[in-house]
Write a protein that holds these residues in place. Sequence first.
Motif, PDB file in Angstrom:
ATOM      1  N   LYS A 179       0.822  -1.195   0.000  1.00 23.38           N
ATOM      2  CA  LYS A 179       0.000   0.000   0.000  1.00 23.38           C
ATOM      3  C   LYS A 179       0.860   1.249   0.000  1.00 23.38           C
ATOM      4  O   LYS A 179       0.604   2.204  -0.742  1.00 23.38           O
ATOM      5  N   THR A 180       1.880   1.278   0.853  1.00 26.34           N
ATOM      6  CA  THR A 180       2.839   2.377   0.933  1.00 26.34           C
ATOM      7  C   THR A 180       4.197   1.750   1.227  1.00 26.34           C
ATOM      8  O   THR A 180       4.287   0.558   1.541  1.00 26.34           O
ATOM      9  N   PRO A 181       5.296   2.520   1.146  1.00 26.81           N
ATOM     10  CA  PRO A 181       6.596   1.958   1.519  1.00 26.81           C
ATOM     11  C   PRO A 181       6.627   1.413   2.945  1.00 26.81           C
ATOM     12  O   PRO A 181       7.442   0.534   3.257  1.00 26.81           O
ATOM     13  N   ALA A 182       5.734   1.922   3.802  1.00 25.15           N
ATOM     14  CA  ALA A 182       5.738   1.491   5.204  1.00 25.15           C
ATOM     15  C   ALA A 182       4.662   0.449   5.511  1.00 25.15           C
ATOM     16  O   ALA A 182       4.553  -0.006   6.653  1.00 25.15           O
ATOM     17  N   GLU A 183       3.869   0.058   4.503  1.00 22.30           N
ATOM     18  CA  GLU A 183       2.790  -0.903   4.755  1.00 22.30           C
ATOM     19  C   GLU A 183       2.645  -1.878   3.590  1.00 22.30           C
ATOM     20  O   GLU A 183       2.474  -1.468   2.442  1.00 22.30           O
ATOM     21  N   ASP A 200       9.153   4.838  14.685  1.00 22.31           N
ATOM     22  CA  ASP A 200      10.365   4.393  15.386  1.00 22.31           C
ATOM     23  C   ASP A 200      11.208   3.443  14.556  1.00 22.31           C
ATOM     24  O   ASP A 200      12.238   2.958  15.005  1.00 22.31           O
ATOM     25  N   GLY A 201      10.757   3.177  13.324  1.00 21.49           N
ATOM     26  CA  GLY A 201      11.511   2.296  12.445  1.00 21.49           C
ATOM     27  C   GLY A 201      11.298   0.821  12.709  1.00 21.49           C
ATOM     28  O   GLY A 201      11.924  -0.028  12.053  1.00 21.49           O
ATOM     29  N   VAL A 202      10.412   0.467  13.626  1.00 20.84           N
ATOM     30  CA  VAL A 202      10.151  -0.930  13.969  1.00 20.84           C
ATOM     31  C   VAL A 202       8.947  -1.435  13.175  1.00 20.84           C
ATOM     32  O   VAL A 202       7.903  -0.772  13.118  1.00 20.84           O
ATOM     33  N   CYS A 203       9.103  -2.602  12.581  1.00 21.82           N
ATOM     34  CA  CYS A 203       8.025  -3.210  11.801  1.00 21.82           C
ATOM     35  C   CYS A 203       7.219  -4.155  12.695  1.00 21.82           C
ATOM     36  O   CYS A 203       7.783  -5.008  13.382  1.00 21.82           O
ATOM     37  N   ARG A 204       5.906  -3.991  12.651  1.00 20.45           N
ATOM     38  CA  ARG A 204       5.014  -4.837  13.435  1.00 20.45           C
ATOM     39  C   ARG A 204       4.006  -5.502  12.504  1.00 20.45           C
ATOM     40  O   ARG A 204       3.496  -4.874  11.577  1.00 20.45           O
ATOM     41  N   ARG A 205       3.732  -6.759  12.783  1.00 20.98           N
ATOM     42  CA  ARG A 205       2.808  -7.529  11.949  1.00 20.98           C
ATOM     43  C   ARG A 205       1.494  -7.734  12.680  1.00 20.98           C
ATOM     44  O   ARG A 205       1.467  -8.121  13.853  1.00 20.98           O
ATOM     45  N   SER A 206       0.388  -7.502  11.967  1.00 19.99           N
ATOM     46  CA  SER A 206      -0.958  -7.747  12.499  1.00 19.99           C
ATOM     47  C   SER A 206      -1.600  -8.886  11.711  1.00 19.99           C
ATOM     48  O   SER A 206      -1.436  -8.981  10.484  1.00 19.99           O
ATOM     49  N   PHE A 207      -2.319  -9.737  12.429  1.00 19.78           N
ATOM     50  CA  PHE A 207      -2.989 -10.886  11.827  1.00 19.78           C
ATOM     51  C   PHE A 207      -4.496 -10.679  11.894  1.00 19.78           C
ATOM     52  O   PHE A 207      -5.031 -10.230  12.922  1.00 19.78           O
ATOM     53  N   ALA A 228       6.111  -9.611  15.666  1.00 15.06           N
ATOM     54  CA  ALA A 228       7.188  -8.974  14.905  1.00 15.06           C
ATOM     55  C   ALA A 228       7.112  -9.390  13.443  1.00 15.06           C
ATOM     56  O   ALA A 228       6.620 -10.478  13.111  1.00 15.06           O
ATOM     57  N   CYS A 229       7.576  -8.516  12.567  1.00 13.75           N
ATOM     58  CA  CYS A 229       7.646  -8.869  11.149  1.00 13.75           C
ATOM     59  C   CYS A 229       8.672  -9.992  10.963  1.00 13.75           C
ATOM     60  O   CYS A 229       9.562 -10.172  11.790  1.00 13.75           O
ATOM     61  N   ALA A 230       8.542 -10.713   9.874  1.00 15.98           N
ATOM     62  CA  ALA A 230       9.340 -11.917   9.682  1.00 15.98           C
ATOM     63  C   ALA A 230      10.844 -11.637   9.685  1.00 15.98           C
ATOM     64  O   ALA A 230      11.636 -12.460  10.125  1.00 15.98           O
ATOM     65  N   ASP A 231      11.252 -10.451   9.168  1.00 15.63           N
ATOM     66  CA  ASP A 231      12.677 -10.165   9.059  1.00 15.63           C
ATOM     67  C   ASP A 231      13.203  -9.383  10.257  1.00 15.63           C
ATOM     68  O   ASP A 231      14.314  -8.890  10.237  1.00 15.63           O
TER      69      ASP A 231
END
Length: 239
Positions: free
Chosen positions: A183-187, A213-220, A235-238
């Motif tokens: 959707k965007t570079p951040a999503e 904060d530069g931290v990637c979070r994953r929602s299910f 947390a995101c996979a990487d």
Amino acid sequence: MPMERQYPGRVVTLVVLMWLTGMSGQALAEPAGDETFEGSFSCVEPTGKGDISPILCQTSINPGLPVLDLSLVWHADPKSGERVLDSIEIRRSGEAEPFQVLTGIASHLPADTGKAGVEMLDLNFDGFLDMRIRKSADGTEVSYQNWLWSKESGAFVANPGLDAIAAPKFDADDQEIVSRWRKTPAEQGVDIYSYEGATPILVHRETDRTGADGVCRRSFYDRIDDELKETGTGACADE
């Protein structure tokens, strides 16, 4: 035997291509879903410079059905040089008149796109090949226009639900459609669809969002009581 069809501004001679399919005088099996059936799809394109004759194709979509002849009618965009697919005439092999004509396509693709972007594959895992046409590409998100073969009507039926899915991948083993999107570079994320009848239903989503904060979070998310509801985070996979 060659047959002539009148197109605007010119007469185009369509040479009906005869493959060794053994259909003449041969009893057909009862059409039935066979998920192991791979089918076939081959085309012969115009070779002469400036030749806008239809692209002639042939496909076998099920062992119990006649082979189908397709005429992909197109024109060249005078400004971009792109190939614009206008309509598809569909005939049972050996018949002169189409039993179905798909119109209103108007896909714009590079002139060297094979088969004018037309693909035949089993989109709903029922053992019959369906049709999709590549409409456009925006980065990795390729869009398609789709038709499912209907055993009841004996024709291809448009499926707007499939059209709305970006860059779909079809998982025959799990009978699911997988769509990866940004959707965007951040999503970005992945959607999983399953069929209810002929309608693809979104049943699972995973969304990766990168915060300030530069931290990637994953929602299910999962489909519960006919609604997509958040069922967990991590947390995101990487990460």
